[in-house]
Write a protein that holds these residues in place. Structure first.
Motif, PDB file in Angstrom:
ATOM      1  N   ARG A 245       0.806 -11.531  14.790  1.00  0.00           N
ATOM      2  CA  ARG A 245      -0.289 -11.778  15.739  1.00  0.00           C
ATOM      3  C   ARG A 245      -1.577 -11.172  15.188  1.00  0.00           C
ATOM      4  O   ARG A 245      -1.595 -10.027  14.748  1.00  0.00           O
ATOM      5  CB  ARG A 245       0.074 -11.138  17.074  1.00  0.00           C
ATOM      6  CG  ARG A 245      -0.841 -11.470  18.193  1.00  0.00           C
ATOM      7  CD  ARG A 245      -0.279 -10.916  19.485  1.00  0.00           C
ATOM      8  NE  ARG A 245      -1.171 -11.213  20.585  1.00  0.00           N
ATOM      9  CZ  ARG A 245      -1.080 -10.672  21.765  1.00  0.00           C
ATOM     10  NH1 ARG A 245      -0.110  -9.803  22.016  1.00  0.00           N
ATOM     11  NH2 ARG A 245      -1.930 -10.987  22.707  1.00  0.00           N
TER      12      ARG A 245
ATOM     13  N   VAL B  79      -7.941 -12.947  20.289  1.00  0.00           N
ATOM     14  CA  VAL B  79      -9.084 -13.818  20.555  1.00  0.00           C
ATOM     15  C   VAL B  79      -9.256 -13.990  22.063  1.00  0.00           C
ATOM     16  O   VAL B  79     -10.343 -13.901  22.587  1.00  0.00           O
ATOM     17  CB  VAL B  79      -8.886 -15.179  19.864  1.00  0.00           C
ATOM     18  CG1 VAL B  79      -9.941 -16.152  20.302  1.00  0.00           C
ATOM     19  CG2 VAL B  79      -8.919 -14.993  18.364  1.00  0.00           C
TER      20      VAL B  79
ATOM     21  N   ARG C 243      -8.356 -18.995  11.252  1.00  0.00           N
ATOM     22  CA  ARG C 243      -7.630 -19.500  12.424  1.00  0.00           C
ATOM     23  C   ARG C 243      -8.033 -18.748  13.690  1.00  0.00           C
ATOM     24  O   ARG C 243      -8.227 -19.349  14.745  1.00  0.00           O
ATOM     25  CB  ARG C 243      -6.120 -19.365  12.209  1.00  0.00           C
ATOM     26  CG  ARG C 243      -5.554 -20.377  11.273  1.00  0.00           C
ATOM     27  CD  ARG C 243      -4.045 -20.223  11.158  1.00  0.00           C
ATOM     28  NE  ARG C 243      -3.547 -21.045  10.080  1.00  0.00           N
ATOM     29  CZ  ARG C 243      -2.649 -20.660   9.193  1.00  0.00           C
ATOM     30  NH1 ARG C 243      -2.129 -19.447   9.257  1.00  0.00           N
ATOM     31  NH2 ARG C 243      -2.249 -21.472   8.240  1.00  0.00           N
ATOM     32  N   ALA C 244      -8.143 -17.421  13.593  1.00  0.00           N
ATOM     33  CA  ALA C 244      -8.512 -16.618  14.758  1.00  0.00           C
ATOM     34  C   ALA C 244      -9.925 -16.944  15.225  1.00  0.00           C
ATOM     35  O   ALA C 244     -10.182 -17.088  16.425  1.00  0.00           O
ATOM     36  CB  ALA C 244      -8.387 -15.133  14.427  1.00  0.00           C
TER      37      ALA C 244
ATOM     38  N   THR D 135     -11.579 -19.749  14.678  1.00  0.00           N
ATOM     39  CA  THR D 135     -11.579 -21.115  15.199  1.00  0.00           C
ATOM     40  C   THR D 135     -10.997 -21.152  16.606  1.00  0.00           C
ATOM     41  O   THR D 135     -11.530 -21.839  17.484  1.00  0.00           O
ATOM     42  CB  THR D 135     -10.785 -22.052  14.266  1.00  0.00           C
ATOM     43  OG1 THR D 135     -11.380 -22.010  12.965  1.00  0.00           O
ATOM     44  CG2 THR D 135     -10.763 -23.472  14.786  1.00  0.00           C
ATOM     45  N   ALA D 136      -9.939 -20.404  16.843  1.00  0.00           N
ATOM     46  CA  ALA D 136      -9.345 -20.337  18.181  1.00  0.00           C
ATOM     47  C   ALA D 136     -10.348 -19.781  19.185  1.00  0.00           C
ATOM     48  O   ALA D 136     -10.442 -20.263  20.318  1.00  0.00           O
ATOM     49  CB  ALA D 136      -8.088 -19.482  18.156  1.00  0.00           C
ATOM     50  N   ARG D 137     -11.127 -18.784  18.778  1.00  0.00           N
ATOM     51  CA  ARG D 137     -12.145 -18.211  19.668  1.00  0.00           C
ATOM     52  C   ARG D 137     -13.219 -19.244  20.000  1.00  0.00           C
ATOM     53  O   ARG D 137     -13.602 -19.407  21.158  1.00  0.00           O
ATOM     54  CB  ARG D 137     -12.771 -16.988  19.024  1.00  0.00           C
ATOM     55  CG  ARG D 137     -13.868 -16.369  19.860  1.00  0.00           C
ATOM     56  CD  ARG D 137     -14.444 -15.132  19.165  1.00  0.00           C
ATOM     57  NE  ARG D 137     -15.622 -14.654  19.818  1.00  0.00           N
ATOM     58  CZ  ARG D 137     -15.629 -13.875  20.902  1.00  0.00           C
ATOM     59  NH1 ARG D 137     -14.503 -13.500  21.437  1.00  0.00           N
ATOM     60  NH2 ARG D 137     -16.768 -13.477  21.434  1.00  0.00           N
TER      61      ARG D 137
ATOM     62  N   ASN E 221     -12.946 -22.512  19.892  1.00  0.00           N
ATOM     63  CA  ASN E 221     -12.352 -23.564  20.718  1.00  0.00           C
ATOM     64  C   ASN E 221     -12.223 -23.106  22.166  1.00  0.00           C
ATOM     65  O   ASN E 221     -12.498 -23.874  23.089  1.00  0.00           O
ATOM     66  CB  ASN E 221     -10.991 -23.976  20.176  1.00  0.00           C
ATOM     67  CG  ASN E 221     -11.086 -24.782  18.902  1.00  0.00           C
ATOM     68  OD1 ASN E 221     -12.133 -25.336  18.586  1.00  0.00           O
ATOM     69  ND2 ASN E 221     -10.005 -24.830  18.146  1.00  0.00           N
ATOM     70  N   ALA E 222     -11.820 -21.859  22.382  1.00  0.00           N
ATOM     71  CA  ALA E 222     -11.701 -21.332  23.745  1.00  0.00           C
ATOM     72  C   ALA E 222     -13.063 -21.285  24.417  1.00  0.00           C
ATOM     73  O   ALA E 222     -13.189 -21.650  25.602  1.00  0.00           O
ATOM     74  CB  ALA E 222     -11.068 -19.942  23.708  1.00  0.00           C
TER      75      ALA E 222
END
Length: 85
Positions: A31, A48, A70-71, A73-75, A77-78
């Protein structure tokens, strides 16, 4: 008295990373979290999205570039979905 002055076979704790450094917690299925500080013998990491967690420093390693991407990008996107970060 044999060995009383010998150093115990305990690994040195890793150096503290800078606040905000992305790290991987290997004890939680790799994680990724942002380093937030020290809480006793544990390091606090924040994902994130979600709640902070604490982990032992020996289970933490620096995030690879792809894991950082990735982290982040996830932030993003959220945030684009309107989630509160």
């Amino acid at each position: 008295m044999y060995g009383e002055n010998l150093r115990p076979n305990i690994p040195e704790p890793p150096d503290l990373p800078a606040l905000g450094t992305l790290l991987v917690d290997t004890s939680r299925a790799d994680r990724v979290g942002e380093f937030r500080g020290v809480a006793g013998p544990y390091w606090s990491l924040r994902p994130v999205g979600g709640a902070e967690w604490e982990t032992e420093p020996r289970h933490v390693r620096p995030a690879l570039l792809i894991e950082q991407l990735r982290a982040r990008t996830a932030r993003l996107n959220a945030r684009s979905r309107g989630e509160v970060l």
